[in-house]
Design an enzyme around this catalytic site. Structure first.
Site, PDB file in Angstrom:
ATOM      1  N   ARG A   1     -16.178 -28.111  12.396  1.00 52.17           N
ATOM      2  CA  ARG A   1     -17.120 -29.180  12.760  1.00 52.17           C
ATOM      3  C   ARG A   1     -16.339 -30.475  12.869  1.00 52.17           C
ATOM      4  NH1 ARG A   1     -20.709 -26.762   8.598  1.00 52.17           N
ATOM      5  NH2 ARG A   1     -19.379 -28.000   7.225  1.00 52.17           N
TER       6      ARG A   1
ATOM      7  N   ASP B   1     -16.403 -34.803  13.583  1.00 54.08           N
ATOM      8  CA  ASP B   1     -17.260 -35.984  13.462  1.00 54.08           C
ATOM      9  C   ASP B   1     -17.349 -36.728  14.791  1.00 54.08           C
ATOM     10  OD1 ASP B   1     -17.916 -35.690  10.768  1.00 54.08           O
ATOM     11  OD2 ASP B   1     -16.025 -36.628  10.132  1.00 54.08           O
TER      12      ASP B   1
ATOM     13  N   TYR C   1      -4.625 -29.735  13.596  1.00 60.27           N
ATOM     14  CA  TYR C   1      -5.106 -31.031  14.087  1.00 60.27           C
ATOM     15  C   TYR C   1      -3.929 -31.904  14.491  1.00 60.27           C
ATOM     16  CZ  TYR C   1      -9.909 -30.344  12.399  1.00 60.27           C
ATOM     17  OH  TYR C   1     -11.186 -29.894  12.216  1.00 60.27           O
TER      18      TYR C   1
ATOM     19  N   ARG D   1      -7.885 -37.728   8.381  1.00 63.89           N
ATOM     20  CA  ARG D   1      -7.998 -39.177   8.589  1.00 63.89           C
ATOM     21  C   ARG D   1      -7.588 -39.966   7.349  1.00 63.89           C
ATOM     22  NH1 ARG D   1     -13.939 -39.641  10.823  1.00 63.89           N
ATOM     23  NH2 ARG D   1     -13.460 -41.860  10.544  1.00 63.89           N
TER      24      ARG D   1
END
Lengths: 247, 247
Positions: free
Chosen positions: B50, B52, B111, B199
């Site tokens: 998922r 954001d 990522y 992040r």
């Protein structure tokens, strides 16, 4: 009375082109408004290549003269970039000769047209390249590009209703590259361009690359033919003003 | 009852993230609506990662089971892409084992965090990279990345209020690259990630790269420390889900 040169980059998607238009978001409008705030008075920009709505620029050049105190160019650059929106950047600023004119003094302009030549469109290219899912004959495209070098009459490649009075242009270089598989770049450098010229050239060459027109037919159009004999105008969002050269 | 796997790419700027939310434009919502039209009935997607709001994906993976006639995957792929918006593409579709589950069966996720490390921001990067105009110590960043490989407790790198119950993750690879001057890519592959983990890692490493935190301090955070000891959460628009790996 100092004269300045600005080098400018913009992502054209959310601009209605370069030229200021009342009530519309344009590159000239955003930049002149920022300059007006900095210089506390109206500023008028002269630009090397007016671009249409949706067209991008990596190396646009504009000049202006302002009847105010001299500003160190690094200060001007920083101040301008703090006032411009995220889709517009001033990449360089410098003081130039008093009689410098970004349009009149430009010796050549170089444009790129970006084509995404693969079956499935990348979501990262949707505003930045023309998606072309059909087969393209690279060799035929290269033959078209090779035919462009030199001086030709580009009447076929600009709208019939026109403000241009001269239709001959000197093409310094024209080529297709494939910087990564499925991404085609058509790059063309000439002394000057007419309205829509790169986009009609690309639209017509894509007919050749798709087997719907012969290379010889494309070549024949370079001798000054009426607009309807050329192909469609390729969309604005694949076009980039790459750089402007001066003596 | 056939099960399908979809590989998905999206430009996250105009999505409110992956997960369906009433009245909001989400990737899951757009895709399930398109699938629902194709399959003439509700379809529920299971997703590997998922994401954001604002986060991009090049290689997201989702799966679904649909109680209708079998569809050849190339037909499904073409039909889906004709129904999805320009900022969302299905890059591959395939029929898989009945019990395939895109989330449960994923062995690792990779990522990328993209940083534009130069004084002037490019208008082409504004939604796609974090602009970082200050100096960055590349060697210090590499030392942070090297410390990440292996199994660590990432409690410091996810919000204090959490639904996670396990805070240890296995990092398979972590590294910084500079594919072009001034563009930094932090890439990290792990068995799984917690909310905001990449992040907060990036936000904390940027403090190290800026000389505001020592590498040793960053390393100490990997032993399970409270969230406030780590740095800020880097913004969503620099983050890309690159790929998901299966056995």
């Amino acid at each position: 009375v100092p004269t300045y040169r600005l080098d400018i980059a913009y992502e054209g998607t959310r601009f209605r082109g370069w030229s200021r238009q009342p009530g519309l978001r344009t590159v000239q409008g955003e930049l002149e408004d920022a300059l007006g705030r900095l210089c506390r008075g109206p500023v008028e920009l002269t630009v090397a290549g007016r671009t249409d709505a949706g067209v991008h620029a990596l190396g646009q050049v504009a000049s202006f003269t302002v009847p105010s105190e001299r500003r160190p160019p690094p200060t001007l650059l920083r101040a301008l970039n703090s006032l411009t929106p995220p889709d517009l950047s001033v990449t360089a600023a410098g003081e130039v000769a008093d009689d410098f004119d970004a349009r009149r003094d430009a010796r050549s302009r170089r444009y790129r047209y970006r084509i995404e030549a693969r079956p499935i469109a990348s979501p990262f290219e949707s505003d930045r390249a023309l998606h072309w899912p059909q087969e393209l004959d690279r060799a035929a495209l290269q033959r078209c590009a090779a035919a462009l070098t030199g001086t030709h009459d580009f009447t076929a490649f600009t709208p019939t209703e026109t403000t241009h009075v001269r239709f001959r242009r000197d093409v310094i270089e024209a080529r297709f590259d494939e910087p990564e598989p499925g991404i085609l770049h058509f790059e063309i450098e000439a002394d000057a361009f007419m309205r829509n010229m790169v986009r009609v050239l690309v639209g017509t060459m894509l007919e050749v690359g798709s087997g719907r027109r012969r290379v010889e037919d494309f070549q024949a159009l370079l001798a000054g033919r009426p607009r309807p004999e050329a192909g469609e105008t390729a969309p604005a969002h694949g076009l980039y003003l790459l750089r402007v050269s001066y003596d």
